[in-house]
Design a protein around this motif. Sequence first.
Motif, PDB file in Angstrom:
ATOM      1  N   ASP A  87      47.171  39.132  18.672  1.00  0.00           N
ATOM      2  CA  ASP A  87      47.562  38.151  17.886  1.00  0.00           C
ATOM      3  C   ASP A  87      46.193  37.674  17.352  1.00  0.00           C
ATOM      4  OD1 ASP A  87      48.491  35.622  16.515  1.00  0.00           O
ATOM      5  OD2 ASP A  87      50.015  35.571  17.695  1.00  0.00           O
ATOM      6  N   TYR A  88      45.888  37.898  16.011  1.00  0.00           N
ATOM      7  CA  TYR A  88      44.677  37.365  15.413  1.00  0.00           C
ATOM      8  C   TYR A  88      44.587  35.734  15.067  1.00  0.00           C
ATOM      9  CZ  TYR A  88      40.191  38.132  12.858  1.00  0.00           C
ATOM     10  OH  TYR A  88      38.977  38.062  12.271  1.00  0.00           O
TER      11      TYR A  88
ATOM     12  N   PHE B 189      45.502  36.102  21.959  1.00  0.00           N
ATOM     13  CA  PHE B 189      44.959  35.116  20.991  1.00  0.00           C
ATOM     14  C   PHE B 189      43.675  35.530  20.835  1.00  0.00           C
ATOM     15  CE2 PHE B 189      48.404  31.893  20.403  1.00  0.00           C
ATOM     16  CZ  PHE B 189      48.515  32.242  19.025  1.00  0.00           C
ATOM     17  N   THR B 190      43.036  36.239  20.017  1.00  0.00           N
ATOM     18  CA  THR B 190      41.818  36.534  19.918  1.00  0.00           C
ATOM     19  C   THR B 190      41.366  37.121  18.545  1.00  0.00           C
ATOM     20  OG1 THR B 190      39.777  37.951  20.983  1.00  0.00           O
ATOM     21  CG2 THR B 190      42.182  39.031  20.691  1.00  0.00           C
ATOM     22  N   LYS B 191      40.019  36.925  18.250  1.00  0.00           N
ATOM     23  CA  LYS B 191      39.582  37.246  16.891  1.00  0.00           C
ATOM     24  C   LYS B 191      38.575  38.640  17.309  1.00  0.00           C
ATOM     25  CE  LYS B 191      40.756  33.821  14.215  1.00  0.00           C
ATOM     26  NZ  LYS B 191      41.789  33.926  13.092  1.00  0.00           N
ATOM     27  N   ASP B 192      38.561  39.251  18.487  1.00  0.00           N
ATOM     28  CA  ASP B 192      37.804  40.226  18.877  1.00  0.00           C
ATOM     29  C   ASP B 192      38.776  41.421  18.480  1.00  0.00           C
ATOM     30  OD1 ASP B 192      36.206  42.348  19.774  1.00  0.00           O
ATOM     31  OD2 ASP B 192      36.271  41.406  21.975  1.00  0.00           O
ATOM     32  N   LEU B 193      38.318  42.236  17.493  1.00  0.00           N
ATOM     33  CA  LEU B 193      39.028  43.321  17.108  1.00  0.00           C
ATOM     34  C   LEU B 193      38.656  44.842  17.847  1.00  0.00           C
ATOM     35  CD1 LEU B 193      38.951  42.254  13.512  1.00  0.00           C
ATOM     36  CD2 LEU B 193      41.213  42.691  14.953  1.00  0.00           C
ATOM     37  N   ALA B 194      37.647  44.685  18.719  1.00  0.00           N
ATOM     38  CA  ALA B 194      37.183  45.864  19.326  1.00  0.00           C
ATOM     39  C   ALA B 194      38.351  46.555  20.119  1.00  0.00           C
ATOM     40  CB  ALA B 194      35.877  45.398  20.376  1.00  0.00           C
ATOM     41  N   GLY B 195      38.733  47.907  19.999  1.00  0.00           N
ATOM     42  CA  GLY B 195      39.330  48.523  20.583  1.00  0.00           C
ATOM     43  C   GLY B 195      41.125  48.188  20.318  1.00  0.00           C
TER      44      GLY B 195
END
Length: 317
Positions: free
Chosen positions: A95-96, A35-41
């Motif tokens: 999972d955004y 679960f993260t809003k970090d879209l890097a990579g």
Amino acid sequence: MANKSIDHAFTAQSLTSAASDPTFAGVLSFMRRRFTKDLAGVDAAVWGVPFDAATSNRPGTRFGPQAIRRASAIFDNDPQYPFNRDLFAEMAVIDYGDCLLDYGNHQETPAAIERQANVILDSGAFLLTLGGDHYVTWPLLKAHAARHGPLALVQFDAHQDTWLDDEGRLDHGSFVARAARSGIIDPDRSIQIGIRTHAPEDCGIHILYGHQVEEMRAGDIASLIVSHTKGAPAYLTFDIDCLDPAYAPGTGTPVAGGPSSAKILSVLQHLQQLDIRGADVVEVSPPYDHADITAIAGATVAMYMLGLHAERRAAAK
Ligand SMILES: [Mn+2]
């Protein structure tokens, strides 16, 4: 088999790697992805749009994303490899979480969905959305078409969703007509599969009716879909009511006479040649579900969509 992880959604050491949480416990992200809003990579982001104010009959799809995430726990220790690959061995999938919407200001909904989808797509990640009623596909198509041009719409559905509408209404039965009219889908390269109801307009889109799906083999249906898109960038939208109510009772506008989940999963399995650029699973309505039948079907379709993205990604290398 003994479980090897718990709360993989935030304890995993990397974005790849399989989860092995107990099926009945652990944090319920989609397939235990972080679960993260970090879209890097990130190669693919799974995102919920909990919206059901545009439905014409039974509501409840605002609970769809949560139910699909919960149902996706079945894969933890019984993984399915429909494409003969471990989806998470190499592919970074997160999972955004969900789209933030104002329940008291529905006219703002399409812009909010499009704006937040753009944030994900700007990162280069593939976007897999969990609805929500079928209205949510309209802003999602806009966001994808802004990057790829007119899309080949591949729509699994019992309904055409081509009812004529003005631009201001929020209706889950008119997004296809709107998309065709505005040029964000190419009707000549679009196809609808499983249709069992009649709308006055077809917008020039090829229809494979429910009775034809019943009579055709899965591989032949898939070949027809792929050839019909003629190599155009495709958006795959899956209304769970494409399935017969026996296989998907938890939905707002069920229609008898649809295909089984086995038949349709086989069709999806044969779509490796589809140039898939985005996808959604919509219309899962948990209040009408029984024994998670519909949520499990929705989670499995969503997992196959990630598989189709993995196939396209592998072919592009
Ligand atoms: Mn439908």
